[in-house]
Design a protein around this motif. Structure first.
Motif, mmCIF file in Angstrom:
data_model
loop_
_atom_site.group_PDB
_atom_site.id
_atom_site.type_symbol
_atom_site.label_atom_id
_atom_site.label_comp_id
_atom_site.label_asym_id
_atom_site.label_seq_id
_atom_site.Cartn_x
_atom_site.Cartn_y
_atom_site.Cartn_z
ATOM 1 N N VAL A 170 -0.102 -0.228 4.319
ATOM 2 C CA VAL A 170 -1.719 -0.109 3.116
ATOM 3 C C VAL A 170 -1.212 0.188 1.790
ATOM 4 C CG1 VAL A 170 -2.647 -0.204 6.128
ATOM 5 C CG2 VAL A 170 -3.234 1.299 4.476
ATOM 6 N N ASP A 171 -1.860 -1.004 1.430
ATOM 7 C CA ASP A 171 -2.345 -0.024 -0.204
ATOM 8 C C ASP A 171 -3.292 1.191 0.462
ATOM 9 O OD1 ASP A 171 -3.261 -0.147 -2.598
ATOM 10 O OD2 ASP A 171 -2.590 -1.563 -3.258
ATOM 11 N N TYR A 172 -3.807 2.229 0.644
ATOM 12 C CA TYR A 172 -4.223 2.978 0.526
ATOM 13 C C TYR A 172 -5.410 3.347 -0.175
ATOM 14 C CZ TYR A 172 -6.925 7.125 2.994
ATOM 15 O OH TYR A 172 -8.118 7.376 3.568
ATOM 16 N N PHE A 173 -5.063 2.922 -1.324
ATOM 17 C CA PHE A 173 -5.953 2.770 -2.805
ATOM 18 C C PHE A 173 -6.874 1.908 -2.592
ATOM 19 C CE2 PHE A 173 -7.421 2.329 -7.125
ATOM 20 C CZ PHE A 173 -7.385 3.914 -8.028
ATOM 21 N N ALA A 174 -6.886 0.700 -2.034
ATOM 22 C CA ALA A 174 -7.802 0.162 -1.823
ATOM 23 C C ALA A 174 -8.650 0.594 -0.484
ATOM 24 C CB ALA A 174 -6.927 -1.776 -1.109
ATOM 25 N N ILE A 175 -8.397 1.085 0.025
ATOM 26 C CA ILE A 175 -9.012 1.734 0.898
ATOM 27 C C ILE A 175 -10.086 2.763 0.371
ATOM 28 C CG2 ILE A 175 -9.668 2.521 3.356
ATOM 29 C CD1 ILE A 175 -7.098 1.476 4.147
ATOM 30 N N ASP A 176 -9.061 3.708 -0.574
ATOM 31 C CA ASP A 176 -10.016 4.825 -0.823
ATOM 32 C C ASP A 176 -9.438 4.735 -2.115
ATOM 33 O OD1 ASP A 176 -11.030 7.339 -1.541
ATOM 34 O OD2 ASP A 176 -9.726 8.899 -0.233
ATOM 35 N N ASP A 177 -10.535 4.950 -3.250
ATOM 36 C CA ASP A 177 -10.224 4.280 -4.576
ATOM 37 C C ASP A 177 -10.157 6.176 -5.089
ATOM 38 O OD1 ASP A 177 -13.092 4.856 -4.489
ATOM 39 O OD2 ASP A 177 -13.047 3.376 -5.761
ATOM 40 N N LYS A 201 -0.762 6.893 -8.177
ATOM 41 C CA LYS A 201 0.587 6.450 -8.216
ATOM 42 C C LYS A 201 1.809 5.896 -6.258
ATOM 43 C CE LYS A 201 5.084 8.749 -9.897
ATOM 44 N NZ LYS A 201 5.398 9.966 -11.068
ATOM 45 N N TYR A 202 1.224 6.993 -5.638
ATOM 46 C CA TYR A 202 2.033 6.777 -4.028
ATOM 47 C C TYR A 202 0.764 6.131 -3.172
ATOM 48 C CZ TYR A 202 5.238 9.493 -6.155
ATOM 49 O OH TYR A 202 6.356 10.381 -7.918
ATOM 50 N N ARG A 203 0.309 4.868 -3.854
ATOM 51 C CA ARG A 203 -0.850 4.013 -2.529
ATOM 52 C C ARG A 203 0.325 3.630 -1.012
ATOM 53 N NH1 ARG A 203 -2.433 0.741 -7.662
ATOM 54 N NH2 ARG A 203 -4.282 0.125 -6.309
ATOM 55 N N TYR A 204 1.224 3.184 -1.196
ATOM 56 C CA TYR A 204 1.437 2.343 -0.078
ATOM 57 C C TYR A 204 1.897 3.765 1.037
ATOM 58 C CZ TYR A 204 1.136 -1.444 -3.634
ATOM 59 O OH TYR A 204 1.018 -1.304 -4.155
ATOM 60 N N VAL A 205 1.019 3.663 1.954
ATOM 61 C CA VAL A 205 1.555 4.467 3.414
ATOM 62 C C VAL A 205 1.181 3.486 3.811
ATOM 63 C CG1 VAL A 205 0.185 6.778 1.957
ATOM 64 C CG2 VAL A 205 -1.313 5.013 3.462
ATOM 65 N N PRO A 206 1.671 4.348 5.429
ATOM 66 C CA PRO A 206 1.688 4.392 7.034
ATOM 67 C C PRO A 206 0.185 4.418 7.775
ATOM 68 C CG PRO A 206 3.809 6.003 7.342
ATOM 69 C CD PRO A 206 2.470 4.925 5.826
ATOM 70 N N MET A 207 -0.256 3.530 8.524
ATOM 71 C CA MET A 207 -1.373 4.027 9.658
ATOM 72 C C MET A 207 -1.077 3.470 10.839
ATOM 73 S SD MET A 207 -4.770 2.857 6.683
ATOM 74 C CE MET A 207 -5.009 2.026 7.536
ATOM 75 N N ARG A 208 -1.420 4.298 11.578
ATOM 76 C CA ARG A 208 -1.019 4.521 13.607
ATOM 77 C C ARG A 208 -2.196 4.595 13.887
ATOM 78 N NH1 ARG A 208 1.822 8.150 17.256
ATOM 79 N NH2 ARG A 208 1.436 7.356 19.060
ATOM 80 N N VAL A 209 -2.465 3.038 14.985
ATOM 81 C CA VAL A 209 -4.021 3.152 15.135
ATOM 82 C C VAL A 209 -3.533 4.378 16.598
ATOM 83 C CG1 VAL A 209 -5.181 1.493 16.648
ATOM 84 C CG2 VAL A 209 -4.171 0.370 14.976
ATOM 85 N N GLN A 211 3.982 5.614 -0.926
ATOM 86 C CA GLN A 211 5.476 5.366 -1.391
ATOM 87 C C GLN A 211 4.593 4.388 -2.520
ATOM 88 O OE1 GLN A 211 8.402 5.949 -0.686
ATOM 89 N NE2 GLN A 211 7.738 6.542 1.065
ATOM 90 N N ARG A 212 5.809 4.543 -3.961
ATOM 91 C CA ARG A 212 5.460 3.985 -4.670
ATOM 92 C C ARG A 212 5.083 2.267 -5.044
ATOM 93 N NH1 ARG A 212 8.422 6.386 -10.220
ATOM 94 N NH2 ARG A 212 7.122 7.841 -10.260
ATOM 95 N N THR A 213 6.577 1.199 -3.996
ATOM 96 C CA THR A 213 6.058 0.359 -4.288
ATOM 97 C C THR A 213 6.196 -0.299 -2.597
ATOM 98 O OG1 THR A 213 8.545 0.720 -3.717
ATOM 99 C CG2 THR A 213 8.003 0.291 -5.979
ATOM 100 N N LYS A 214 5.683 -1.210 -2.451
ATOM 101 C CA LYS A 214 5.346 -1.906 -0.908
ATOM 102 C C LYS A 214 6.947 -1.172 -0.274
ATOM 103 C CE LYS A 214 1.889 -4.731 -1.706
ATOM 104 N NZ LYS A 214 1.610 -6.832 -2.004
ATOM 105 N N LEU A 215 7.052 -1.427 0.601
ATOM 106 C CA LEU A 215 8.328 -0.682 1.232
ATOM 107 C C LEU A 215 7.892 -1.369 2.657
ATOM 108 C CD1 LEU A 215 9.308 3.057 1.224
ATOM 109 C CD2 LEU A 215 10.141 1.347 -0.157
ATOM 110 N N SER A 216 9.195 -2.228 3.481
ATOM 111 C CA SER A 216 9.186 -2.709 4.907
ATOM 112 C C SER A 216 9.090 -2.012 5.898
ATOM 113 C CB SER A 216 10.457 -2.746 4.946
ATOM 114 O OG SER A 216 11.307 -2.332 5.460
ATOM 115 N N PRO A 217 8.410 -1.546 6.998
ATOM 116 C CA PRO A 217 8.419 -0.805 8.131
ATOM 117 C C PRO A 217 9.705 -0.197 8.391
ATOM 118 C CG PRO A 217 6.636 -3.543 8.443
ATOM 119 C CD PRO A 217 7.998 -3.379 7.277
ATOM 120 N N THR A 218 10.453 -1.011 8.578
ATOM 121 C CA THR A 218 11.603 -0.414 8.464
ATOM 122 C C THR A 218 12.590 0.768 7.980
ATOM 123 O OG1 THR A 218 12.900 -2.249 9.548
ATOM 124 C CG2 THR A 218 14.377 -0.548 8.885
ATOM 125 N N LYS A 219 12.107 0.780 7.040
ATOM 126 C CA LYS A 219 12.339 1.936 5.567
ATOM 127 C C LYS A 219 10.867 3.115 5.756
ATOM 128 C CE LYS A 219 15.015 -0.655 2.488
ATOM 129 N NZ LYS A 219 14.976 -1.532 0.992
#
Length: 168
Positions: A67-74, A79-87, A104-112
């Motif tokens: 997700v782009d976590y900045f969209a969830i919590d402004d 700068k480092y807005r792209y994070v994984p979240m586990r259910v 991460q600074r940019t959207k990464l694939s799940p693998t990366k």
């Protein structure tokens, strides 16, 4: 054309037609390869989008959302807005997530995101949890804030360890 349909019957191609087709492909191999690669990339992208949509619509325990976590919590780091979240848990009216600590600074694939078994590191996740309603998750998906989602079949995502065996 390699095959003809006449009177409702399929006529197989003649040997000379097959030979001409093979010769043409041999002379234009680079173009055929480019077309096949483009078709493969489009098919892979379509498949990844379908998997993401399926996971977002029917989340289960141990699914991973990217997700782009900045969209969830402004108030979070833009700068480092792209994070994984586990259910962690799927409740009747909400889903509980364990939020990644490494943005991460940019959207990464799940693998990366999980490369080199990063999810097994001690500080990969934040200490607290996040609880979101299914409606909010749908909104985030439609706004592209949730850009990927994966449902691991076991403890791996594309060969990288993401959870302990005891967590299955």
């Amino acid at each position: 054309m390699l095959a003809n349909i006449q009177g409702g019957y399929l006529t197989p191609p003649s040997f000379s037609q097959i030979k001409r087709f093979v010769e043409w492909n041999g002379e234009n191999f680079e173009w055929v390869l480019v077309v096949v690669l483009c078709a493969g990339l489009m098919l892979s992208s379509w498949h990844n989008d379908r998997v993401t949509k399926m996971v977002v619509e029917q989340p289960q325990r141990n699914d991973f959302f990217f997700v782009d976590y900045f969209a969830i919590d402004d108030d979070s780091d833009a700068k480092y807005r792209y994070v994984p979240m586990r259910v962690l848990e799927v409740k009747d009216g909400s889903i509980v997530f364990k939020v990644g600590n490494v943005g991460q600074r940019t959207k990464l694939s799940p693998t990366k995101h999980v490369k080199a078994d990063r999810a097994m590191h001690k500080n990969f996740y934040r200490t607290g949890t996040l609880e979101l309603s299914p409606t909010r998750i749908t909104e985030l998906f439609e706004s592209d804030a949730i850009y990927a989602a994966v449902r691991p079949r076991n403890i791996f995502i594309n060969g990288w360890v993401v959870m302990k065996l005891s967590e299955l």
